[in-house]
Design a protein around this motif. Structure first.
Motif, PDB file in Angstrom:
ATOM      1  N   ASP A   1      41.572 -16.807 -45.616  1.00 33.01           N
ATOM      2  CA  ASP A   1      41.743 -15.356 -45.437  1.00 33.01           C
ATOM      3  C   ASP A   1      42.309 -15.039 -44.054  1.00 33.01           C
ATOM      4  O   ASP A   1      43.141 -14.135 -43.904  1.00 33.01           O
ATOM      5  CB  ASP A   1      40.406 -14.634 -45.620  1.00 33.01           C
ATOM      6  CG  ASP A   1      39.890 -14.711 -47.058  1.00 33.01           C
ATOM      7  OD1 ASP A   1      40.721 -14.936 -47.956  1.00 33.01           O
ATOM      8  OD2 ASP A   1      38.675 -14.581 -47.263  1.00 33.01           O
ATOM      9  N   ALA A   2      41.853 -15.767 -43.038  1.00 30.07           N
ATOM     10  CA  ALA A   2      42.359 -15.556 -41.679  1.00 30.07           C
ATOM     11  C   ALA A   2      43.852 -15.858 -41.610  1.00 30.07           C
ATOM     12  O   ALA A   2      44.627 -15.118 -40.987  1.00 30.07           O
ATOM     13  CB  ALA A   2      41.592 -16.433 -40.696  1.00 30.07           C
ATOM     14  N   LYS A   3      44.270 -16.935 -42.259  1.00 26.48           N
ATOM     15  CA  LYS A   3      45.693 -17.303 -42.274  1.00 26.48           C
ATOM     16  C   LYS A   3      46.528 -16.200 -42.927  1.00 26.48           C
ATOM     17  O   LYS A   3      47.584 -15.811 -42.416  1.00 26.48           O
ATOM     18  CB  LYS A   3      45.874 -18.614 -43.024  1.00 26.48           C
ATOM     19  CG  LYS A   3      47.286 -19.186 -42.999  1.00 26.48           C
ATOM     20  CD  LYS A   3      47.307 -20.566 -43.659  1.00 26.48           C
ATOM     21  CE  LYS A   3      48.667 -21.238 -43.488  1.00 26.48           C
ATOM     22  NZ  LYS A   3      49.744 -20.546 -44.202  1.00 26.48           N
ATOM     23  N   THR A   4      46.030 -15.683 -44.045  1.00 27.34           N
ATOM     24  CA  THR A   4      46.734 -14.601 -44.742  1.00 27.34           C
ATOM     25  C   THR A   4      46.826 -13.364 -43.870  1.00 27.34           C
ATOM     26  O   THR A   4      47.877 -12.706 -43.788  1.00 27.34           O
ATOM     27  CB  THR A   4      46.014 -14.271 -46.053  1.00 27.34           C
ATOM     28  OG1 THR A   4      45.980 -15.432 -46.880  1.00 27.34           O
ATOM     29  CG2 THR A   4      46.726 -13.145 -46.791  1.00 27.34           C
ATOM     30  N   LEU A   5      45.729 -13.020 -43.192  1.00 25.82           N
ATOM     31  CA  LEU A   5      45.708 -11.827 -42.360  1.00 25.82           C
ATOM     32  C   LEU A   5      46.675 -11.936 -41.183  1.00 25.82           C
ATOM     33  O   LEU A   5      47.420 -10.992 -40.881  1.00 25.82           O
ATOM     34  CB  LEU A   5      44.290 -11.580 -41.839  1.00 25.82           C
ATOM     35  CG  LEU A   5      43.296 -10.979 -42.836  1.00 25.82           C
ATOM     36  CD1 LEU A   5      41.866 -11.144 -42.322  1.00 25.82           C
ATOM     37  CD2 LEU A   5      43.607  -9.505 -43.062  1.00 25.82           C
TER      38      LEU A   5
ATOM     39  N   ASP B   1      51.567  -6.466 -41.163  1.00 28.10           N
ATOM     40  CA  ASP B   1      50.839  -5.858 -40.044  1.00 28.10           C
ATOM     41  C   ASP B   1      49.955  -4.698 -40.500  1.00 28.10           C
ATOM     42  O   ASP B   1      48.856  -4.499 -39.967  1.00 28.10           O
ATOM     43  CB  ASP B   1      51.825  -5.364 -38.976  1.00 28.10           C
ATOM     44  CG  ASP B   1      52.523  -6.500 -38.258  1.00 28.10           C
ATOM     45  OD1 ASP B   1      52.062  -7.655 -38.396  1.00 28.10           O
ATOM     46  OD2 ASP B   1      53.522  -6.236 -37.566  1.00 28.10           O
ATOM     47  N   LEU B   2      50.424  -3.921 -41.477  1.00 32.28           N
ATOM     48  CA  LEU B   2      49.649  -2.772 -41.948  1.00 32.28           C
ATOM     49  C   LEU B   2      48.363  -3.210 -42.638  1.00 32.28           C
ATOM     50  O   LEU B   2      47.317  -2.568 -42.499  1.00 32.28           O
ATOM     51  CB  LEU B   2      50.494  -1.925 -42.900  1.00 32.28           C
ATOM     52  CG  LEU B   2      51.637  -1.126 -42.264  1.00 32.28           C
ATOM     53  CD1 LEU B   2      52.453  -0.412 -43.345  1.00 32.28           C
ATOM     54  CD2 LEU B   2      51.104  -0.126 -41.250  1.00 32.28           C
ATOM     55  N   VAL B   3      48.437  -4.326 -43.372  1.00 33.14           N
ATOM     56  CA  VAL B   3      47.239  -4.860 -44.021  1.00 33.14           C
ATOM     57  C   VAL B   3      46.247  -5.323 -42.967  1.00 33.14           C
ATOM     58  O   VAL B   3      45.043  -5.050 -43.060  1.00 33.14           O
ATOM     59  CB  VAL B   3      47.605  -6.024 -44.973  1.00 33.14           C
ATOM     60  CG1 VAL B   3      46.337  -6.687 -45.523  1.00 33.14           C
ATOM     61  CG2 VAL B   3      48.479  -5.530 -46.121  1.00 33.14           C
TER      62      VAL B   3
ATOM     63  N   LEU C   1      41.253  -4.528 -39.998  1.00 31.31           N
ATOM     64  CA  LEU C   1      40.649  -4.416 -38.676  1.00 31.31           C
ATOM     65  C   LEU C   1      39.909  -3.087 -38.529  1.00 31.31           C
ATOM     66  O   LEU C   1      38.775  -3.043 -38.032  1.00 31.31           O
ATOM     67  CB  LEU C   1      41.735  -4.537 -37.600  1.00 31.31           C
ATOM     68  CG  LEU C   1      41.294  -4.304 -36.151  1.00 31.31           C
ATOM     69  CD1 LEU C   1      40.314  -5.372 -35.710  1.00 31.31           C
ATOM     70  CD2 LEU C   1      42.498  -4.266 -35.217  1.00 31.31           C
ATOM     71  N   GLU C   2      40.527  -2.025 -38.966  1.00 32.59           N
ATOM     72  CA  GLU C   2      39.916  -0.695 -38.846  1.00 32.59           C
ATOM     73  C   GLU C   2      38.618  -0.613 -39.646  1.00 32.59           C
ATOM     74  O   GLU C   2      37.651   0.030 -39.218  1.00 32.59           O
ATOM     75  CB  GLU C   2      40.900   0.369 -39.317  1.00 32.59           C
ATOM     76  CG  GLU C   2      40.442   1.793 -39.039  1.00 32.59           C
ATOM     77  CD  GLU C   2      41.500   2.819 -39.399  1.00 32.59           C
ATOM     78  OE1 GLU C   2      41.354   3.474 -40.448  1.00 32.59           O
ATOM     79  OE2 GLU C   2      42.485   2.932 -38.633  1.00 32.59           O
ATOM     80  N   GLN C   3      38.579  -1.265 -40.810  1.00 34.11           N
ATOM     81  CA  GLN C   3      37.356  -1.272 -41.617  1.00 34.11           C
ATOM     82  C   GLN C   3      36.195  -1.891 -40.850  1.00 34.11           C
ATOM     83  O   GLN C   3      35.049  -1.455 -40.977  1.00 34.11           O
ATOM     84  CB  GLN C   3      37.584  -2.065 -42.905  1.00 34.11           C
ATOM     85  CG  GLN C   3      38.091  -1.246 -44.070  1.00 34.11           C
ATOM     86  CD  GLN C   3      37.821  -1.928 -45.393  1.00 34.11           C
ATOM     87  OE1 GLN C   3      38.088  -3.111 -45.565  1.00 34.11           O
ATOM     88  NE2 GLN C   3      37.266  -1.191 -46.331  1.00 34.11           N
TER      89      GLN C   3
ATOM     90  N   ILE D   1      42.822   3.455 -33.201  1.00 33.83           N
ATOM     91  CA  ILE D   1      43.020   2.124 -32.627  1.00 33.83           C
ATOM     92  C   ILE D   1      44.401   1.588 -33.008  1.00 33.83           C
ATOM     93  O   ILE D   1      44.997   2.029 -33.986  1.00 33.83           O
ATOM     94  CB  ILE D   1      41.932   1.132 -33.088  1.00 33.83           C
ATOM     95  CG1 ILE D   1      42.029   0.895 -34.605  1.00 33.83           C
ATOM     96  CG2 ILE D   1      40.540   1.621 -32.711  1.00 33.83           C
ATOM     97  CD1 ILE D   1      41.149  -0.231 -35.106  1.00 33.83           C
ATOM     98  N   ARG D   2      44.871   0.652 -32.212  1.00 37.55           N
ATOM     99  CA  ARG D   2      46.102  -0.072 -32.551  1.00 37.55           C
ATOM    100  C   ARG D   2      46.021  -1.479 -31.969  1.00 37.55           C
ATOM    101  O   ARG D   2      45.387  -1.698 -30.931  1.00 37.55           O
ATOM    102  CB  ARG D   2      47.344   0.651 -32.027  1.00 37.55           C
ATOM    103  CG  ARG D   2      47.436   0.762 -30.529  1.00 37.55           C
ATOM    104  CD  ARG D   2      48.733   1.411 -30.078  1.00 37.55           C
ATOM    105  NE  ARG D   2      48.755   1.646 -28.640  1.00 37.55           N
ATOM    106  CZ  ARG D   2      49.058   0.701 -27.735  1.00 37.55           C
ATOM    107  NH1 ARG D   2      49.396  -0.508 -28.131  1.00 37.55           N
ATOM    108  NH2 ARG D   2      49.047   0.995 -26.444  1.00 37.55           N
ATOM    109  N   VAL D   3      46.651  -2.404 -32.643  1.00 40.20           N
ATOM    110  CA  VAL D   3      46.682  -3.793 -32.170  1.00 40.20           C
ATOM    111  C   VAL D   3      47.665  -3.893 -31.020  1.00 40.20           C
ATOM    112  O   VAL D   3      48.833  -3.496 -31.153  1.00 40.20           O
ATOM    113  CB  VAL D   3      47.080  -4.742 -33.315  1.00 40.20           C
ATOM    114  CG1 VAL D   3      47.108  -6.185 -32.819  1.00 40.20           C
ATOM    115  CG2 VAL D   3      46.111  -4.601 -34.477  1.00 40.20           C
ATOM    116  N   ALA D   4      47.204  -4.401 -29.877  1.00 40.92           N
ATOM    117  CA  ALA D   4      48.024  -4.387 -28.664  1.00 40.92           C
ATOM    118  C   ALA D   4      48.778  -5.693 -28.419  1.00 40.92           C
ATOM    119  O   ALA D   4      49.620  -5.760 -27.528  1.00 40.92           O
ATOM    120  CB  ALA D   4      47.142  -4.078 -27.452  1.00 40.92           C
ATOM    121  N   ASP D   5      48.475  -6.745 -29.184  1.00 41.82           N
ATOM    122  CA  ASP D   5      49.199  -8.005 -29.030  1.00 41.82           C
ATOM    123  C   ASP D   5      49.208  -8.743 -30.366  1.00 41.82           C
ATOM    124  O   ASP D   5      48.622  -8.282 -31.346  1.00 41.82           O
ATOM    125  CB  ASP D   5      48.601  -8.877 -27.912  1.00 41.82           C
ATOM    126  CG  ASP D   5      47.137  -9.233 -28.172  1.00 41.82           C
ATOM    127  OD1 ASP D   5      46.600  -8.864 -29.242  1.00 41.82           O
ATOM    128  OD2 ASP D   5      46.523  -9.869 -27.304  1.00 41.82           O
TER     129      ASP D   5
END
Length: 419
Positions: A247-251, A256-258, A263-265, A274-278
């Motif tokens: 699952d980590a590999k898929t994520l 990016d939207l998935v 992450l937001e959940q 929030i937003r992913v910064a890197d």
């Protein structure tokens, strides 16, 4: 800029440290500062400057902060460090609308001394490198150790560029997949958890106020760790998100939207948008413990000796404990005129560190197995246990001191004392 070891330095090294991460750098600095007469050098297989691309951050316990202060580097690191003022723990499913808090920890081991700080790896590595250069420690970069052999009162260490270094002691700080450990014939106890740790930085609307959170979810813990604001004032936190490996590999490799939705959940909206910064990255997780920490003229330190689950955030701090104990043993032996690479000297280090390491490895293994599941009876038992700890101040204080690295048998550097 790191200096390259010259021919003279290569011909008479007392201690050669393999691996210029923070454990290797701290080991070299600790030894050279306590015994300026020792010839200490570092060799690292990574290309020059690669450490500057490390975007991760690490939790540094109070004891490790005291050591870094004693080594004269904390003053440079402190302005870039975020104190953890509070730690809360929850146990839930990612889809649960409410996550009840089962356990809270205050953030100080002494008035004005937080039990941990979050520090960017670049800041930690950079401060230690600057100190190494100030002390005259040579750093040989971009060259791997290809082999070594002992020869009486010393050893010959062969590098991939064809050079041979004469040394009295080799400290292997070359990571969990240590080549030097294998060369020394040291076996490991090892297994894979089938999990990966996803690491990234998240920008958020509201300040975190120094609060760290760890949510125990069925696939593994999800930790939110506070960072200092970015240069433009953006609020930030570091995420350590444990998921099943596939699952980590898929994520990480997927849309990016998935990733942001998942992450937001888990992160929630308590700190606003929030937003992913890197770029998120994932590392496989497992348990690796060396069956021996020493061999003739070689000592393992940091991940070369032990790789544990990040559930308790103690990996780096275990490495700093190794450094403090090894430095104390070697310095005392050198003061007494003993051979610093002799096996009887190195076994003092092994006796000091091995039990604590095995104990921590077992603890993190049990915690991961206990909390990384969705079995109702186990959920009930662990939640009752967390609730009981929450109601017992002395037990909470004990856990805080353990997490801060200030337990019994702490080496002098970790108490903030000179060797």
């Amino acid at each position: 800029m790191e200096r390259k070891a010259d021919a003279k330095a290569r011909s008479g090294i007392d201690v050669l440290v393999a691996g210029a991460g923070y454990v290797g750098l701290a080991a070299a600095v600790s030894l050279k500062q306590a015994r300026p007469g020792l010839a200490v050098a570092l060799v690292d297989a990574a290309p020059a400057g690669s450490w500057q691309r490390d975007g991760r951050a690490s939790a540094i316990a109070a004891a490790a902060c005291r050591m870094l202060d004693q080594l004269g580097v904390w003053a440079e690191i402190a302005p870039k460090a975020q104190a953890i003022t509070e730690m809360i723990i929850t146990d839930s499913r990612s889809a649960d609308p409410v996550r009840p808090v089962f356990l809270t920890f205050g953030g100080e081991v002494a008035p004005g001394e937080p039990f941990a700080h979050m520090v960017a790896n670049r800041a930690l590595n950079g401060a230690l490198r600057a100190k190494a250069e100030q002390l005259g420690i040579d750093i040989i970069e971009g060259v791997a150790v290809q082999g070594f052999e002992t020869n009486g009162a010393g050893m010959s260490v062969h590098l991939a560029d064809g050079a041979t270094l004469a040394a009295r002691l080799l400290v292997a700080a070359d990571g969990v997949n240590s080549k030097l450990r294998d060369m020394a014939g040291i076996k490991t106890v090892k297994w894979d958890y089938g999990q990966s740790g996803i690491v990234c930085t998240v920008a958020h609307e509201r300040p975190h106020n120094g609060r760290a959170e760890e949510h125990f979810l069925p696939a593994g813990p999800f930790a939110t760790l506070p960072l200092i604001p970015d240069e433009d004032g953006t609020n930030r936190s570091s995420i350590v998100w444990v998921e099943r490996a596939e699952d980590a590999k898929t994520l990480v490799e997927g849309d990016d939207l998935v990733f942001e939705h998942e992450l937001e959940q888990r992160f929630g909206l308590k700190l606003g948008e929030i937003r992913v910064a890197d770029k998120p990255r994932a590392w496989p997780l497992g348990l690796t413990i060396a069956r021996a920490f020493v061999a003739p003229r070689i000592a393992l330190a940091g991940d070369a000796a032990h790789g544990i689950h990040p559930i308790a955030g103690q990996g780096l701090n275990l490495g700093f404990k190794d450094v403090a104990a090894l430095a104390e043993v070697i310095v005392e032996a050198d003061r007494l005129g003993q051979d610093i690479g002799a096996l009887d000297v190195l076994e003092r280090y092994q006796q000091w560190r091995r039990f604590d390491t095995v104990q921590m490895g077992i603890t993190t293994d049990v915690l991961n197995r206990l909390f990384s599941n969705d079995i109702t009876p186990l959920r009930t038992v662990r939640d009752i246990g967390l609730g009981l700890v929450e109601r017992m101040p002395r037990l909470k204080e004990f856990f805080i001191r353990q997490a801060s690295g200030l337990s019994a048998g702490t080496p002098r550097l970790l108490k903030g004392e000179a060797i």
